[in-house]
Design a protein around this motif. Structure first.
Motif, PDB file in Angstrom:
ATOM      1  N   GLY A 146       0.844  -1.195   0.000  1.00 21.89           N
ATOM      2  CA  GLY A 146       0.000   0.000   0.000  1.00 21.89           C
ATOM      3  C   GLY A 146       0.874   1.238   0.000  1.00 21.89           C
ATOM      4  N   ILE A 147       0.315   2.328  -0.506  1.00 12.79           N
ATOM      5  CA  ILE A 147       1.042   3.607  -0.540  1.00 12.79           C
ATOM      6  C   ILE A 147       0.136   4.658   0.102  1.00 12.79           C
ATOM      7  N   ILE A 148       0.630   5.282   1.170  1.00 10.85           N
ATOM      8  CA  ILE A 148      -0.190   6.254   1.914  1.00 10.85           C
ATOM      9  C   ILE A 148       0.647   7.519   2.083  1.00 10.85           C
ATOM     10  N   ILE A 149       0.190   8.594   1.478  1.00 13.29           N
ATOM     11  CA  ILE A 149       1.012   9.814   1.458  1.00 13.29           C
ATOM     12  C   ILE A 149       0.191  11.027   1.902  1.00 13.29           C
ATOM     13  N   GLY A 150       0.841  11.909   2.631  1.00 16.18           N
ATOM     14  CA  GLY A 150       0.183  13.126   3.079  1.00 16.18           C
ATOM     15  C   GLY A 150       0.850  14.363   2.501  1.00 16.18           C
ATOM     16  N   SER A 151       0.041  15.316   2.113  1.00 15.45           N
ATOM     17  CA  SER A 151       0.564  16.599   1.645  1.00 15.45           C
ATOM     18  C   SER A 151      -0.493  17.661   1.888  1.00 15.45           C
ATOM     19  N   ALA A 152      -0.090  18.747   2.521  1.00 11.80           N
ATOM     20  CA  ALA A 152      -1.061  19.800   2.801  1.00 11.80           C
ATOM     21  C   ALA A 152      -1.411  20.593   1.555  1.00 11.80           C
ATOM     22  N   ARG A 153      -0.467  20.682   0.610  1.00  7.00           N
ATOM     23  CA  ARG A 153      -0.678  21.574  -0.539  1.00  7.00           C
ATOM     24  C   ARG A 153      -0.471  20.912  -1.888  1.00  7.00           C
ATOM     25  N   GLY A 154       0.003  19.687  -1.946  1.00  7.81           N
ATOM     26  CA  GLY A 154       0.253  19.050  -3.238  1.00  7.81           C
ATOM     27  C   GLY A 154       1.389  19.728  -3.971  1.00  7.81           C
ATOM     28  N   SER A 155       1.349  19.651  -5.280  1.00  7.83           N
ATOM     29  CA  SER A 155       2.422  20.236  -6.077  1.00  7.83           C
ATOM     30  C   SER A 155       2.091  21.696  -6.379  1.00  7.83           C
ATOM     31  N   VAL A 156       2.677  22.580  -5.597  1.00  2.00           N
ATOM     32  CA  VAL A 156       2.339  24.006  -5.673  1.00  2.00           C
ATOM     33  C   VAL A 156       2.808  24.617  -6.995  1.00  2.00           C
ATOM     34  N   THR A 157       3.997  24.233  -7.452  1.00  3.08           N
ATOM     35  CA  THR A 157       4.522  24.804  -8.704  1.00  3.08           C
ATOM     36  C   THR A 157       3.590  24.508  -9.866  1.00  3.08           C
ATOM     37  N   SER A 194      -2.504  -2.185  -5.089  1.00  5.54           N
ATOM     38  CA  SER A 194      -3.337  -2.279  -3.877  1.00  5.54           C
ATOM     39  C   SER A 194      -3.605  -0.890  -3.297  1.00  5.54           C
ATOM     40  N   TYR A 195      -3.833  -0.834  -2.025  1.00  8.33           N
ATOM     41  CA  TYR A 195      -4.283   0.385  -1.336  1.00  8.33           C
ATOM     42  C   TYR A 195      -3.429   1.609  -1.695  1.00  8.33           C
ATOM     43  N   ASN A 196      -4.101   2.692  -2.043  1.00 10.35           N
ATOM     44  CA  ASN A 196      -3.396   3.925  -2.411  1.00 10.35           C
ATOM     45  C   ASN A 196      -4.203   5.110  -1.887  1.00 10.35           C
ATOM     46  N   GLN A 197      -3.650   5.811  -0.927  1.00  6.15           N
ATOM     47  CA  GLN A 197      -4.445   6.837  -0.245  1.00  6.15           C
ATOM     48  C   GLN A 197      -3.631   8.121  -0.059  1.00  6.15           C
ATOM     49  N   THR A 198      -4.319   9.244  -0.177  1.00  7.57           N
ATOM     50  CA  THR A 198      -3.666  10.545   0.048  1.00  7.57           C
ATOM     51  C   THR A 198      -4.400  11.293   1.153  1.00  7.57           C
ATOM     52  N   TYR A 199      -3.670  11.801   2.102  1.00 15.21           N
ATOM     53  CA  TYR A 199      -4.267  12.614   3.163  1.00 15.21           C
ATOM     54  C   TYR A 199      -3.867  14.069   2.985  1.00 15.21           C
ATOM     55  N   VAL A 200      -4.873  14.932   2.930  1.00 14.44           N
ATOM     56  CA  VAL A 200      -4.642  16.370   2.765  1.00 14.44           C
ATOM     57  C   VAL A 200      -5.252  17.047   3.981  1.00 14.44           C
ATOM     58  N   HIS A 201      -4.457  17.251   5.001  1.00 12.57           N
ATOM     59  CA  HIS A 201      -5.021  17.717   6.260  1.00 12.57           C
ATOM     60  C   HIS A 201      -4.034  18.608   7.001  1.00 12.57           C
TER      61      HIS A 201
END
Lengths: 360, 87
Positions: A80-91, A133-140
């Motif tokens: 699984g891949i679980i990644i967090g980013s508050a702003r994503g790719s700003v550029t 499989s599991y792929n999730q992004t948290y933006v918080h």
């Protein structure tokens, strides 16, 4: 937490030499304009020339940190891949928005739009590792990375099989983004040399930073040097609430204040956070060493990833880099480390990490 | 026609960020996709936007687009036949 989350490997791309950990803080890289940008890594090692030419710096850093982290753990395809980013790719977002304005919403190019999304790094990593499989992004905002770790822990708690997950966080700094955040009081008006940030705790604001930090986490205790045993997120807590949460977390793990060997403190030099940081430091026992990191990473929403990378570094290398030491404690062991991150908006996170006594 | 092809090659290099490549490295008749320049489907969208922005040419039919975007030569010929010259 019901079961430990073992950290098998860690990789960070940041404003310091963390990608090649043998060069960490040798030398300390410091700026005086308040913008700690990442040092570019060897992106071409993992990303093909055809793909790399259209990627932003953050996308390249996120993918490279994730791929190297898995490589260091010996994991080709994670569960699984679980990644967090508050702003994503700003550029990419900026490029797309500028295009929209300049072209009056006509004839817009697709690349910046496609890659501006928060889950671009996840998608690329999934394709490159053939992970279906599991792929999730948290933006918080300031909790983005911690929510990834919590999700990973919950997922691994549901199975008795050995599973390996890639968890991490990234956030980007751009000149334009700095201007916007500066207007809402994120940064100091009189900018100090970044490595002296914590000597300027008498004024509001911090310094800007960016980075990508990834961890291979697992329920397999065999090879991990440390494991996360406690995780707490506190939305704008009072000082009493933060200390109570800390005491509660330690108590649940059969520990007391004096059992903490190192407090890795994500204080950011903002005078408005004094009321949280000062009592926390005051409660530390004499044996506890206090280490800090935001003078090296800068402040950004997933800066706690740099902090967790540093915690893993302490366990792997069994030493505390002197440059990070804020207060030297009497303990010469590193068995229990508490990571406490404080954000500009006054939120706090606590992560309790213990040496893995079950390592084979 | 030669000037048009040189300009087109420069625009392709810039818009697709073909690092380290010069206009003279691109053969007029080499395939832009697959074995030639090795471009992909996202690049084809970028090339269509390039034609619209710089030459006012809008490709509506995907099958026609495939023929137009075969090489720099086919692109230049199509531009010459259909130029509305924005720039």
């Amino acid at each position: 937490m019901t079961q430990p989350l073992y950290i098998l490997s860690a990789c960070a791309i940041s404003a310091q030499h963390t990608y090649d950990a043998t060069r960490f803080l040798d030398p300390v890289l410091s700026v005086n304009d308040g913008k700690l940008f990442m040092i570019d890594a060897d992106y071409a090692r993992y990303i093909s020339p055809v793909a790399i030419r259209r990627m932003s710096r953050m996308l390249k850093a996120g993918i490279t940190a994730g791929m190297k982290c898995l490589e260091d753990a010996g994991v080709k395809t994670p569960d699984g891949i679980i990644i967090g980013s508050a702003r994503g790719s700003v550029t990419d977002m900026q490029n797309f928005l500028k295009d929209m304005i300049n072209m009056k919403e006509e004839a817009l190019t697709p690349t910046a739009f496609i890659q501006s999304t928060y889950n671009s790094v996840n998608g690329w990593l999934a394709m490159m590792t053939k992970c279906t499989s599991y792929n999730q992004t948290y933006v918080h905002r300031g909790f983005s990375l911690e929510l990834c770790l919590l999700d990973a822990q919950l997922m691994l708690a549901e199975t008795t099989e050995k599973k390996y997950l890639l968890a991490g966080g990234f956030d980007e700094l751009t000149d334009e983004y700095y201007i916007i955040r500066d207007k809402i009081g994120y940064y100091k008006k009189q900018m100090p040399e970044s490595q002296a940030l914590l000597n300027h705790y008498d004024t509001p604001g911090s310094i800007g930073g960016e980075g990508a930090s990834f961890f291979t986490v697992t329920n397999d205790a065999d090879k991990a040097s440390c494991a996360i045993h406690g995780l707490q997120m506190l939305l704008q807590p009072t000082s009493e609430a933060l200390q109570a949460a800390m005491a509660d977390m330690l108590s649940q793990n059969g520990l007391k204040n004096e059992d903490i060997d190192v407090l890795v403190c994500g204080m950011n030099g903002d005078s408005r956070n004094h009321f949280l940081v000062d009592p926390l430091i005051a409660t530390c026992a004499d044996k506890t060493t206090i280490a800090t990191f935001k003078q090296f990473s800068g402040e950004y929403d997933t800066a706690s990833g740099f902090g967790l990378w540093l915690v893993n570094y302490l366990f792997v290398h069994s030493c505390i880099p002197t440059e990070t030491v804020y207060k030297q404690g009497t303990s010469d062991e590193i068995n229990n480390v508490l990571l406490c991150n404080i954000t500009i908006s006054g939120d706090a996170t606590l992560v309790l990490v213990k040496r893995n006594s079950l390592a084979g | 026609m030669e000037d048009l092809k040189r300009t087109l090659k420069q625009l392709i290099i810039e818009s697709l960020n073909l690092q380290g490549m010069k206009p003279e490295d691109i053969d007029d008749n080499a395939s832009l996709f697959g074995d030639g320049l090795g471009l992909d489907s996202i690049d084809s969208l970028e090339l269509m936007v390039l034609l619209e922005r710089n030459y006012g040419i809008k490709i509506e039919d995907a099958r026609e687009g495939r023929k137009i975007l075969t090489s720099v030569q086919t692109m230049a010929e199509y531009i010459q036949q259909n130029t509305k010259a924005i720039s």
